[in-house]
Design a protein around this motif. Sequence first.
Motif, short mmCIF file in Angstrom:
data_model
loop_
_atom_site.label_atom_id
_atom_site.label_comp_id
_atom_site.label_asym_id
_atom_site.label_seq_id
_atom_site.Cartn_x
_atom_site.Cartn_y
_atom_site.Cartn_z
N THR A 197 0.83 -1.21 0.00
CA THR A 197 0.00 0.00 0.00
C THR A 197 0.86 1.27 0.00
N SER A 198 2.19 1.11 -0.17
CA SER A 198 3.09 2.26 -0.23
C SER A 198 2.73 3.27 -1.32
N PRO A 199 2.19 2.84 -2.49
CA PRO A 199 1.82 3.85 -3.49
C PRO A 199 0.86 4.92 -2.96
N VAL A 200 0.05 4.55 -1.97
CA VAL A 200 -0.87 5.53 -1.39
C VAL A 200 -0.08 6.65 -0.71
N GLN A 201 1.10 6.32 -0.16
CA GLN A 201 1.93 7.34 0.48
C GLN A 201 2.38 8.38 -0.54
N ILE A 202 2.82 7.90 -1.72
CA ILE A 202 3.26 8.83 -2.76
C ILE A 202 2.10 9.69 -3.23
N ARG A 203 0.95 9.07 -3.46
CA ARG A 203 -0.22 9.83 -3.92
C ARG A 203 -0.64 10.86 -2.86
N THR A 204 -0.49 10.53 -1.60
CA THR A 204 -0.82 11.48 -0.54
C THR A 204 0.16 12.64 -0.54
#
Length: 340
Positions: A171-178
Amino acid sequence: MRNQIESIKQDFLAKIAEVSNMEEIEKLRVDFLGKKGAFTQVLRSMGALSPEERPLMGKLVNDAKEELESRIEALKGELKNKERERKLASEVVDITLPGKRPVIGGNHPLSLTLNEIEKIFLEMGFTIEEGPEVELDYYNFETLNIPKDHPARGEQDTFYINDNVVLRTQTSPVQIRTMETQKPPIKMISPGKVYRSDDLDATHSPIFYQIEGLVIDKGITFADLKGTLEQFIKKLYGEGINTKFRPHHFPFTEPSAEMDATCFVCGGEGCRVCKGEGWIEVVGCGMVHPDVLRSGGIDPEVYSGFAFGFGLDRLVMLKYGIDDIRLLYESDMRFLKQFR
């Protein structure tokens, strides 16, 4: 024509006396009052009458039709009452019999633990963010400091849809999107399903749940990371839990570490669950790599941050002493009833 109308009425009265069900009464209505019924034929023949006679005959026909309709409705009511009485007689309810206890559902152990974890982080000031499960390679790997030729890609066992689209492995991609959409300070967790090309066995599943967290602000240090994770694990498993951090390597954090906690089953004495070591690996974590901050549009010279991640399934298995991950996905009611 008067005689014809009277004859139709008498024919109707004779036939309605033999009707015994709704199908027969509907057929009778169509035969006498329908578009091709007996009275319709009478009305069509009125053209041969004189202008003076037509109103009189029209009234006779309408009066006769109303009488027939009234008898049909009355008979329908009688038939419905008889059917109701028949059902009541055949469907007797014995009110002395014990009732059937309704089946009451309950939360799944994954949901129970996820709700508890979300509550802990919300109380600590975190927000909950979500993102797509079908993800771009750019967000799943490249922005996390894992370029095309990086060896970590081989360790991920990724489901590729095409060269640029994957089922997210974390779920790390959510960190970048955030980071792209929010300015620091950022304090968030991103729970959700992730996918890896693993065989389904007692400890692995191609679909499982992961929770990752991210904190970015000015002056964030590794001490903030340790304090946050220690507070989380104590709230989840109790104040008696101890933790320790071991050096590790993740492409997206530097320095990186893994946090171990004293075994929730034996309290650190050593048992089957912790393989006699007294410690259980719980969380992977570290300070956010400067390249990852840049990928999210954040200046690493101004801001710093930490990230962490853990498998929800693993925490559930440890919390409840479950030794086979397949039990969490098989919908076996014998297993799930234990968590009501």
